[in-house]
Each structure stands twice: as structure tokens, then as C-alpha cells.
Design a protein around this motif. Structure first.
Motif, PDB file in Angstrom:
ATOM      1  N   MET A  95       0.839  -1.177   0.000  1.00 46.90           N
ATOM      2  CA  MET A  95       0.000   0.000   0.000  1.00 46.90           C
ATOM      3  C   MET A  95       0.885   1.242   0.000  1.00 46.90           C
ATOM      4  N   PHE A  96       0.349   2.354  -0.485  1.00 47.20           N
ATOM      5  CA  PHE A  96       1.109   3.587  -0.563  1.00 47.20           C
ATOM      6  C   PHE A  96       0.187   4.781  -0.326  1.00 47.20           C
ATOM      7  N   ILE A  97       0.769   5.970  -0.212  1.00 41.96           N
ATOM      8  CA  ILE A  97       0.001   7.197  -0.001  1.00 41.96           C
ATOM      9  C   ILE A  97      -0.559   7.658  -1.338  1.00 41.96           C
ATOM     10  N   ASP A  98      -1.845   7.948  -1.364  1.00 46.50           N
ATOM     11  CA  ASP A  98      -2.503   8.443  -2.565  1.00 46.50           C
ATOM     12  C   ASP A  98      -2.436   9.972  -2.572  1.00 46.50           C
ATOM     13  N   PHE A  99      -1.818  10.547  -3.609  1.00 44.51           N
ATOM     14  CA  PHE A  99      -1.792  12.005  -3.754  1.00 44.51           C
ATOM     15  C   PHE A  99      -1.596  12.354  -5.217  1.00 44.51           C
ATOM     16  N   ASP A 100      -1.991  13.568  -5.575  1.00 44.12           N
ATOM     17  CA  ASP A 100      -1.830  14.074  -6.926  1.00 44.12           C
ATOM     18  C   ASP A 100      -0.652  15.041  -6.930  1.00 44.12           C
ATOM     19  N   ASP A 101       0.396  14.667  -7.645  1.00 46.95           N
ATOM     20  CA  ASP A 101       1.606  15.476  -7.697  1.00 46.95           C
ATOM     21  C   ASP A 101       1.318  16.892  -8.195  1.00 46.95           C
ATOM     22  N   ASN A 102       0.436  17.041  -9.157  1.00 50.25           N
ATOM     23  CA  ASN A 102       0.115  18.370  -9.683  1.00 50.25           C
ATOM     24  C   ASN A 102      -0.561  19.252  -8.639  1.00 50.25           C
ATOM     25  N   ASP A 103      -1.420  18.670  -7.799  1.00 53.23           N
ATOM     26  CA  ASP A 103      -2.050  19.437  -6.728  1.00 53.23           C
ATOM     27  C   ASP A 103      -1.016  19.918  -5.719  1.00 53.23           C
ATOM     28  N   LEU A 104      -0.063  19.054  -5.374  1.00 47.39           N
ATOM     29  CA  LEU A 104       0.989  19.454  -4.430  1.00 47.39           C
ATOM     30  C   LEU A 104       1.890  20.524  -5.050  1.00 47.39           C
ATOM     31  N   LYS A 105       2.143  20.434  -6.340  1.00 50.38           N
ATOM     32  CA  LYS A 105       2.936  21.474  -7.022  1.00 50.38           C
ATOM     33  C   LYS A 105       2.224  22.821  -6.956  1.00 50.38           C
ATOM     34  N   ARG A 106       0.887  22.822  -7.096  1.00 53.53           N
ATOM     35  CA  ARG A 106       0.126  24.081  -7.006  1.00 53.53           C
ATOM     36  C   ARG A 106       0.182  24.660  -5.590  1.00 53.53           C
ATOM     37  N   PHE A 107       0.117  23.809  -4.572  1.00 55.90           N
ATOM     38  CA  PHE A 107       0.178  24.298  -3.193  1.00 55.90           C
ATOM     39  C   PHE A 107       1.569  24.842  -2.873  1.00 55.90           C
ATOM     40  N   PHE A 108       2.605  24.098  -3.244  1.00 59.54           N
ATOM     41  CA  PHE A 108       3.976  24.487  -2.899  1.00 59.54           C
ATOM     42  C   PHE A 108       4.630  25.390  -3.940  1.00 59.54           C
ATOM     43  N   LEU A 109       3.971  25.598  -5.085  1.00 60.30           N
ATOM     44  CA  LEU A 109       4.469  26.449  -6.163  1.00 60.30           C
ATOM     45  C   LEU A 109       5.807  25.975  -6.718  1.00 60.30           C
ATOM     46  N   SER A 110       6.080  24.672  -6.607  1.00 56.12           N
ATOM     47  CA  SER A 110       7.324  24.124  -7.147  1.00 56.12           C
ATOM     48  C   SER A 110       7.229  22.606  -7.238  1.00 56.12           C
ATOM     49  N   GLU A 114      -4.641  25.162  -4.006  1.00 55.12           N
ATOM     50  CA  GLU A 114      -3.724  26.289  -3.931  1.00 55.12           C
ATOM     51  C   GLU A 114      -3.521  26.800  -2.510  1.00 55.12           C
ATOM     52  N   SER A 115      -4.539  26.664  -1.647  1.00 55.66           N
ATOM     53  CA  SER A 115      -4.433  27.273  -0.318  1.00 55.66           C
ATOM     54  C   SER A 115      -4.551  26.292   0.849  1.00 55.66           C
ATOM     55  N   GLU A 116      -4.825  25.023   0.599  1.00 52.59           N
ATOM     56  CA  GLU A 116      -4.997  24.090   1.709  1.00 52.59           C
ATOM     57  C   GLU A 116      -4.361  22.740   1.405  1.00 52.59           C
ATOM     58  N   LEU A 117      -3.779  22.164   2.445  1.00 50.10           N
ATOM     59  CA  LEU A 117      -3.153  20.852   2.388  1.00 50.10           C
ATOM     60  C   LEU A 117      -3.800  19.998   3.464  1.00 50.10           C
ATOM     61  N   ILE A 118      -4.336  18.837   3.078  1.00 49.12           N
ATOM     62  CA  ILE A 118      -4.997  17.953   4.034  1.00 49.12           C
ATOM     63  C   ILE A 118      -4.330  16.587   3.991  1.00 49.12           C
ATOM     64  N   ILE A 119      -3.854  16.131   5.141  1.00 47.79           N
ATOM     65  CA  ILE A 119      -3.197  14.832   5.261  1.00 47.79           C
ATOM     66  C   ILE A 119      -4.153  13.918   6.014  1.00 47.79           C
ATOM     67  N   ASN A 120      -4.612  12.881   5.337  1.00 50.26           N
ATOM     68  CA  ASN A 120      -5.570  11.937   5.918  1.00 50.26           C
ATOM     69  C   ASN A 120      -4.837  10.696   6.392  1.00 50.26           C
ATOM     70  N   GLY A 121      -4.835  10.480   7.699  1.00 48.75           N
ATOM     71  CA  GLY A 121      -4.222   9.296   8.273  1.00 48.75           C
ATOM     72  C   GLY A 121      -5.275   8.394   8.874  1.00 48.75           C
ATOM     73  N   GLU A 122      -4.863   7.205   9.231  1.00 46.00           N
ATOM     74  CA  GLU A 122      -5.789   6.301   9.916  1.00 46.00           C
ATOM     75  C   GLU A 122      -6.024   6.859  11.314  1.00 46.00           C
ATOM     76  N   GLY A 123      -7.225   7.365  11.559  1.00 47.49           N
ATOM     77  CA  GLY A 123      -7.568   7.873  12.879  1.00 47.49           C
ATOM     78  C   GLY A 123      -7.357   9.352  13.083  1.00 47.49           C
ATOM     79  N   ASN A 124      -6.758  10.081  12.124  1.00 45.49           N
ATOM     80  CA  ASN A 124      -6.612  11.520  12.302  1.00 45.49           C
ATOM     81  C   ASN A 124      -6.473  12.220  10.954  1.00 45.49           C
ATOM     82  N   VAL A 125      -6.708  13.505  10.995  1.00 47.09           N
ATOM     83  CA  VAL A 125      -6.579  14.354   9.814  1.00 47.09           C
ATOM     84  C   VAL A 125      -5.815  15.602  10.238  1.00 47.09           C
ATOM     85  N   VAL A 126      -4.833  15.998   9.449  1.00 45.87           N
ATOM     86  CA  VAL A 126      -4.097  17.229   9.696  1.00 45.87           C
ATOM     87  C   VAL A 126      -4.332  18.134   8.497  1.00 45.87           C
TER      88      VAL A 126
END
Length: 118
Positions: free
Chosen positions: A1-16, A80-92
Motif C-alpha cells: 500500500m502507498f500514499i494516494d496524492f496528486d503530484d500536480n495538486d501538491l505542485k500548485r500548493f507548494f508552487l514548485s 492552492e491554499s490548503e493541504l490535508i493529510i488523511n491518516g488512519e484515525g486523524n486528519v491534519v
């Protein structure tokens, strides 16, 4: 199993684009952004280990610096303005608001079970 994320979305948040740790197949990446040399946000992703280290720091003073290590991460969602990390049992969630003269950051640690959701 691995972390599901969209690289393009993270590039928009971090601008790089991310920096790869080791080779691409290793699945370890660092995304970062700094604002006028006052604040920085760094996200270290270990995709296959499902671990994330989120660091927010300020050159203004150490009292404004924080880091959160999250294991058993299921997904990372970003815009562009929010980053959400979904873990088992918590969200940051981390929100950034770029103003003309400064950066406002809001960091929330949510326990889904406290709200009755599962």
C-alpha cells in the motif's frame, strides 16, 4: 500500500516541483515553499512507508516553528491554499493565506472520531 496524492495538486500548493530523495522508484519526496524568507513549509513524503513529516517554521522566532510526524497516511489532498493529510484515525489540515505583506498559516489537527465520523 502507498500514499494516494496528486503530484500536480501538491505542485500548485507548494508552487514548485518536489525534490526526490534517492531514486524516483524509492517513493520519497520533499515539497517546500518559503515566503519572503519569513515562513517555510516543508512536506517530506515516504510513499511506501506511508509516513509524512510536515514542518512549518519561521525565521521570526522559534515559538512559531512546529513539526508533525504522521504515520499510516492514506492520502494527501491539496489545492492552492490548503493541504490535508488523511491518516488512519486523524486528519491534519494546513491552510495558507498569502496576503500582500505576510503569510497567514492555520494548522488544525482533527480527530474524526471526536466528531462521530469514521
Amino acid at each position: 500500500m502507498f500514499i494516494d496524492f496528486d503530484d500536480n495538486d501538491l505542485k500548485r500548493f507548494f508552487l514548485s516541483s518536489p525534490k526526490e530523495i534517492g531514486d524516483f522508484e524509492g517513493g520519497e519526496f520533499i515539497y517546500s515553499i518559503s515566503y519572503k524568507n519569513q515562513f517555510s513549509i516543508v512536506l517530506n513524503i515516504s510513499t511506501y512507508e506511508r509516513e509524512v513529516l510536515l514542518m512549518v517554521s519561521s525565521s521570526i522566532g522559534s515559538e512559531l516553528s512546529s513539526s508533525i510526524s504522521i504515520s499510516e497516511v492514506l492520502s494527501i489532498v491539496a489545492c492552492e491554499s490548503e493541504l490535508i493529510i488523511n491518516g488512519e484515525g486523524n486528519v491534519v489540515a494546513l491552510s495558507k493565506d498569502l496576503k500582500d505583506t505576510h503569510l497567514e498559516l492555520t494548522l488544525r489537527h482533527c480527530d474524526p472520531e471526536a466528531n462521530g465520523s469514521h
